[in-house]
Write an enzyme that holds these catalytic residues in place. Sequence first.
Site, short mmCIF file in Angstrom:
data_model
loop_
_atom_site.label_atom_id
_atom_site.label_comp_id
_atom_site.label_asym_id
_atom_site.label_seq_id
_atom_site.Cartn_x
_atom_site.Cartn_y
_atom_site.Cartn_z
N SER A 564 0.85 -1.18 0.00
CA SER A 564 0.00 0.00 0.00
C SER A 564 0.89 1.25 0.00
O SER A 564 1.70 1.42 -0.90
CB SER A 564 -0.96 -0.05 1.18
OG SER A 564 -2.01 0.87 1.01
N ASP A 651 -9.54 -3.66 -5.93
CA ASP A 651 -9.03 -2.81 -4.86
C ASP A 651 -9.61 -1.40 -5.02
O ASP A 651 -9.49 -0.79 -6.08
CB ASP A 651 -7.51 -2.77 -4.92
CG ASP A 651 -6.87 -2.15 -3.68
OD1 ASP A 651 -7.56 -1.43 -2.95
OD2 ASP A 651 -5.68 -2.40 -3.46
N HIS A 685 -8.30 -4.91 -1.61
CA HIS A 685 -7.03 -4.36 -1.11
C HIS A 685 -6.26 -5.36 -0.26
O HIS A 685 -5.04 -5.37 -0.25
CB HIS A 685 -7.32 -3.10 -0.30
CG HIS A 685 -6.12 -2.29 0.03
ND1 HIS A 685 -5.34 -1.69 -0.93
CD2 HIS A 685 -5.55 -1.97 1.22
CE1 HIS A 685 -4.35 -1.03 -0.36
NE2 HIS A 685 -4.45 -1.18 0.95
#
Length: 712
Positions: A564, A651, A685
Amino acid sequence: MSSNTPPVAKKVPTERTHHGDTVIDEYAWLADKDDPDTIAYLEAENDFLKQQTAHLSELQEQVFQEIKGRTQETDLSVPSRKGAWWYFSRTEEGKQYAVSCRVPARSEQPPEIRAGERLDEEQVILDGNELAGDSPFFSMGTSSVTPDGTMLAYSTDFKGDERFTLRFKDLRTGELLPDEIEGIFYGGAWSADGSTFFYTRVDDAWRPYQVYRHTLGTTEDVLVYQEDDERYWVGIGLTRSEKYLVLGAGSKITSEVRLLDALNPTGEFRLVRPRTTGVEYGLEHAGDFFYVLHNENAENFELATAPLDDPAAWTPLVAHREDTRLLEIDAFADHAVVHFRRDGLTGLRVLPYRMRPETGAHAATEAETAGTVWRDRIEAATENAYEIDFPEPLYDVGPAGNPEFDTKRLRLGYTSMVTPPSVYDYDLTAHELILLKQRPVLGGYDAGDYEQFRDWATAEDGTRVPISLVKRKDTAKPAPTLLYGYGSYESSIDPGFSVARLSLLDRGFIFAVAHVRGGGEMGRRWYEDGKLTRKRNTFTDFVAAARHLKQSGWSERVIARGGSAGGLLMGAVANLAPEEFAGVVAEVPFVDALNTILDPSLPLTVIEWDEWGDPLHNPDVYAYMKSYTPYENVEDGRPYPPILAITSLNDTRVLYHEPAKWVARLRATAAGGPFLLKTEMGAGHGGRSGRYDAWREEAFALSWIIERGTSS
């Protein structure tokens, strides 16, 4: 397609101009996932990845079996008391998801429940395996029981896009109510009487901005709050005391709280204190007063108190300290617990109240209502405060599973880099830690075979950057090293345990975490020094850590890993110092940060301006971000290490096209590699949702890392 022939992304030059700067983006077309060419390209990349990593299949299977073999597949959590029930969850061998259960509370002691066995009065609340069915992805957004224990609100997501469907279950009969609400966000809160459930919805930019009230049995829900400032998220919860509903609105740097009597769900929320830019605060109900944790003129936060009839009147209780970051306050009937961070480690401070000697009860008297006795209790909390000691030099501790307001025990979670996650009760009367459970690690794990260390690197500006390390005691230095980093949002990567990591350590690896600026490990200033126009400190700290590990004799080959915002870190350090790394794993990486933050229509963009800056309106921020964002700074012809980028098609936080574009540009521009892209076509995600699927994904990444660390 030959295994030596990677996919070539077509170039469709797209021109954009900001602040007089014209940039050509050849791969912007990949942002359209409805375009068949996009899907075809992602599938071609997946095929290429399979060909390039086919030789790792045996190692991958071996690592998967090691993770599986060390995990007690049929297991259960420690029961947690809430009202008339003890709540816990089970996992069963061969099943992907947990089963939530409860049993009646017959005593103050947790019931003795054994893995694989059932109690006569055990009730299954939710079986994740039944809910998931044959869906390749399944996730829960909320699971909340009414204060009286009769009704359950839960929400599910079968795509990974984090849009949940809310349902209600009568726990007395097991029947589902006809009430069904689609497209909601995480979380939610019940009213005290269990008649009403409050939930949030998101806007087109995936920002939770509305709070709705749903009364069971009705079809017309009521909007109770809408946040129109695009920088702010909203959320709602019920205090542990079950007296107040708390509606919070917050940006990255500012917060605002509203309160409502939980017995009056149709009433009007009252504002505690209007938002002031840069001031964050939160309230905890302590029976006859409020605790307020805030950072007004207190960078590392201060703990204050406030009367029930005037929650905006803050009186300092625990003063600000330069060396201690106050993280949260948990209030109970007879005590409070402050979770804090100091010297890169977390800790717990107990604030016991003065008890009435005849009963020890906490019920408010007339004098307390008048505001006299509660002040005495606050003074007692200050005078009698103490911190709980823990024996290891590195560890992570925090409150865990404390739903009851009136309790003489504190439930906490504890772990270190060599100690598996452990659940303790802390007896507040005897001042004694009681181990309830330590996560089993099968296969003969012995913590004494491993050792953990804290070391320090020196950054370019002279700042000392902490590094946490773990290795087997019989691993000789220098050794191949996996160096992990994150460094954003004041999130801390604390020293914790990992079953999967043992597959690295037992192969002679060192695992290290670089606690770089932008995270919160060393307090709020540590975070401030790694954001906005000081963001480059995050990247140079990580490079300094990698170089220190080599120069000080810890490491010979360093593989970098992050996800991330930590994936942005990976892309940035690959540009800054590619020669320092034998490989880079970037998971759901935020590598096209400038283009994303320039587009306010994308999920989270406006909210993120407080973290990264606003390049859309500020030319200096634009120039600064352009100087470090990975996609913008791939250097033509420069040798890069092998890179593995992992993403998910659904995501909603870091869109799949960011790593797709990055890998395409690396392959077209840079030397070295290979550059590999893995796209989960049905996940979000967090990647794949089932535990066995997640273990296989981790085994895949670890097998790639092992090869990078051991190949010549």
